[in-house]
Design a protein around this motif. Sequence first.
Motif, short mmCIF file in Angstrom:
data_model
loop_
_atom_site.label_atom_id
_atom_site.label_comp_id
_atom_site.label_asym_id
_atom_site.label_seq_id
_atom_site.Cartn_x
_atom_site.Cartn_y
_atom_site.Cartn_z
N GLY A 66 0.84 -1.16 0.02
CA GLY A 66 -0.03 0.00 0.04
C GLY A 66 0.78 1.35 -0.03
O GLY A 66 0.37 2.17 0.18
N THR A 67 2.13 0.95 -0.25
CA THR A 67 3.04 2.29 -0.20
C THR A 67 3.58 2.38 -1.59
O THR A 67 4.22 1.21 -2.02
N MET A 68 3.72 3.71 -2.32
CA MET A 68 4.44 3.81 -3.36
C MET A 68 5.87 4.26 -3.02
O MET A 68 5.95 5.09 -2.18
N VAL A 69 6.90 3.38 -3.50
CA VAL A 69 8.39 3.69 -3.19
C VAL A 69 9.02 4.23 -4.25
O VAL A 69 8.96 3.60 -5.32
N VAL A 70 9.64 5.32 -4.08
CA VAL A 70 10.58 5.93 -5.02
C VAL A 70 12.04 6.08 -4.67
O VAL A 70 12.11 6.56 -3.59
N LYS A 71 12.98 5.42 -5.45
CA LYS A 71 14.47 5.57 -4.94
C LYS A 71 15.17 6.07 -6.26
O LYS A 71 14.90 6.07 -7.24
N ALA A 72 16.00 6.88 -5.65
CA ALA A 72 17.05 7.54 -6.73
C ALA A 72 18.47 7.45 -5.94
O ALA A 72 18.49 7.87 -4.83
N GLU A 73 19.14 7.02 -6.93
CA GLU A 73 20.75 6.90 -6.61
C GLU A 73 21.63 8.35 -6.70
O GLU A 73 21.65 8.60 -7.95
N VAL A 74 21.84 9.06 -5.51
CA VAL A 74 22.37 10.21 -5.60
C VAL A 74 23.67 10.51 -4.62
O VAL A 74 23.33 11.13 -3.76
#
Length: 154
Positions: free
Chosen positions: A37-45
């Motif tokens: 039930g959670t949208m997860v957005v990951k970015a490698e920075v």
Amino acid sequence: MNSIIRRAGSDISEPFRRFLEGDLGSWLRVEEYREDGTMVVKAEVPGIDPDKDVDITLVGNELQIDVRHEEKTEHKDKRGYRTEFRYGNFSRTIALPAPVDEKDIRASYNDGVLEVRIPVPDDPTGASRKIPVARGQAGGMTGTGPEAGPATQT
């Protein structure tokens, strides 16, 4: 080309729009998935300070992530001195599947990975639903009034 993109509006996905505009260098690449039930957005920075280099804003049903990156390396030896700079601004707009409250969004930065968690319902109200089609006159109109359309002569 820009006039085509402006007319198409939000119908063009961000990666394709940025490709057409020649703006892939400033595009923040992300990993996006759902988990319980959670949208997860990951970015490698890697190499950023999340307190001063990251801005995350919610505009309507879109999450805007902006990251500023600056990296400096120096090398000194007997023959001279060399320094290299790498810097830039990277951004990404993520369309959310349903309205969310910014108070529920959580962001963290760990080991060079920015992670944003957005709680969304499993079956958002924007899900597709079948609309029944009635036979006969459109919308059940009686055929009178301005909404009935122009009169025809026989």
